[in-house]
Design an enzyme around this catalytic site. Structure first.
Site, PDB file in Angstrom:
ATOM      1  N   SER A  53       0.942  -1.131  -0.023  1.00 55.15           N
ATOM      2  CA  SER A  53      -0.040   0.162   0.016  1.00 55.15           C
ATOM      3  C   SER A  53       0.810   1.144   0.061  1.00 55.15           C
ATOM      4  O   SER A  53       1.560   1.375  -0.715  1.00 55.15           O
ATOM      5  CB  SER A  53      -1.080  -0.307   1.188  1.00 55.15           C
ATOM      6  OG  SER A  53      -1.773   0.982   1.040  1.00 55.15           O
ATOM      7  N   ASP A  63      -9.628  -5.085  -5.160  1.00 53.46           N
ATOM      8  CA  ASP A  63      -9.072  -3.862  -4.221  1.00 53.46           C
ATOM      9  C   ASP A  63      -9.933  -2.712  -4.449  1.00 53.46           C
ATOM     10  O   ASP A  63     -10.318  -2.193  -5.475  1.00 53.46           O
ATOM     11  CB  ASP A  63      -7.669  -3.717  -4.816  1.00 53.46           C
ATOM     12  CG  ASP A  63      -7.021  -2.944  -3.607  1.00 53.46           C
ATOM     13  OD1 ASP A  63      -7.612  -1.892  -3.136  1.00 53.46           O
ATOM     14  OD2 ASP A  63      -5.810  -2.930  -3.452  1.00 53.46           O
ATOM     15  N   HIS A  74      -7.874  -5.176  -0.648  1.00 58.07           N
ATOM     16  CA  HIS A  74      -6.713  -4.429  -0.500  1.00 58.07           C
ATOM     17  C   HIS A  74      -5.699  -5.072   0.356  1.00 58.07           C
ATOM     18  O   HIS A  74      -4.448  -5.236  -0.176  1.00 58.07           O
ATOM     19  CB  HIS A  74      -6.976  -3.022   0.058  1.00 58.07           C
ATOM     20  CG  HIS A  74      -5.747  -2.218   0.128  1.00 58.07           C
ATOM     21  ND1 HIS A  74      -5.021  -1.569  -1.139  1.00 58.07           N
ATOM     22  CD2 HIS A  74      -5.072  -1.510   1.245  1.00 58.07           C
ATOM     23  CE1 HIS A  74      -4.221  -0.940  -0.624  1.00 58.07           C
ATOM     24  NE2 HIS A  74      -4.187  -0.836   0.677  1.00 58.07           N
TER      25      HIS A  74
END
Length: 287
Positions: A99, A228, A257
């Site tokens: 991320s 995601d 995610h």
């Protein structure tokens, strides 16, 4: 507990908490928002078992690191990572970012080059450029980020509750690939972060990493879930893989995610295989 000092704010040091375990080829794991280095637990155990030296750290403002009021941009984040690399005297190391952590991987190589970096991994990562602009029509509309900032500023506790629903796709995966307790544990870590950092990091999600990615000249793996909701694969993972010459894209089917938790087995298989390429047989492994 080990810390490295990366700067000062008025009378106090800015210290990053890190953990350094195992032996073998080093891999630095860089966590996502709004968690800490501990969020890599499902990867750390496997990588240690495979004979890697595993290093995690908490980004400034998060986890056990200092919580300054400044330095929440990728220039500072890359500098922090650089100071950790120098402090540990790392060489021939891999960088893996989840991320927000993918932004550090990109900006670190863009700013400092790839000397000493063996491989790069982007998992559910923010690059290349999430904001829709005339020269970036694949990005997301600015109102998406504005709404996120507004929600976080109004009530970050409620914001985190909603955020983790999409972080884990709880409407589909709760009780199957993620437990209520795991989601609650993530919330607990998130609310322990700096209130300043929790808000200030959101605009960094749409920093432009396209130029940084042109400097990535090491073997690269991109892992992204096709479900995601935080960073849609079409706006991030697929584009990152296309922009880095020779990059390998691994799409996690139905992955949200946080595939590092919900689809840890699939992620670990790709990660271990990629990081192990070129190392040779691990002593005593028979493989």
């Amino acid at each position: 507990m080990p810390y490295v000092t990366v700067g000062k704010e008025n009378s106090g040091n800015i210290d990053l908490y890190y953990e350094d375990h195992g032996a073998g080829k080093p891999v630095v794991l860089i966590h996502g928002y709004p968690l800490s280095g501990a969020s890599w637990e499902r990867q750390t155990a496997v990588l240690l078992a495979e004979g890697h030296r595993v290093i995690t750290y908490d980004r400034r403002g998060f986890g056990k690191s200092s919580q300054p009021a400044t330095g929440y941009n990728y220039g500072a984040f890359a500098d922090d990572l650089r100071k950790l690399v120098l402090h540990l005297e790392l060489a021939d190391f891999a960088l893996a970012g989840f991320s927000m952590g993918g932004g550090e991987v990109a900006r670190y190589i863009g700013k400092y080059g790839s000397k000493g970096v063996r491989k790069a991994v982007f998992i559910s990562s923010v690059p290349p450029f999430l904001l829709k602009t005339p020269d970036n029509p694949e990005g997301l509309d600015a109102t998406v980020f504005e709404g996120t900032e507004k929600a976080a500023a109004a009530d970050r506790y409620a914001f985190f509750t909603a955020f983790f629903q999409d972080f884990y796709n709880t409407d589909l995966l709760l009780g199957k690939r993620v437990s209520e307790q795991a989601v609650q544990a993530s919330w607990n870590v998130a609310v322990g972060a700096s209130a300043t950092a929790s808000l200030a990091c959101i605009p960094t999600w749409h920093e432009d990493f396209r130029n940084d990615l042109t400097h990535v000249d090491v073997p690269t793996l991109v892992i992204h879930g096709d479900a995601d909701r935080i960073l849609p694969i079409g706006a991030s993972g697929q584009r990152t893989a296309k922009l880095i010459k020779g990059a390998r894209l691994s799409v996690i089917k139905d992955g949200p995610h946080c595939v590092t938790w919900t689809h840890a087995e699939e992620v670990n298989r790709e990660l271990v295989g990629f990081l192990g390429e070129g190392i040779g047989k691990r002593a005593g492994s028979g493989t």
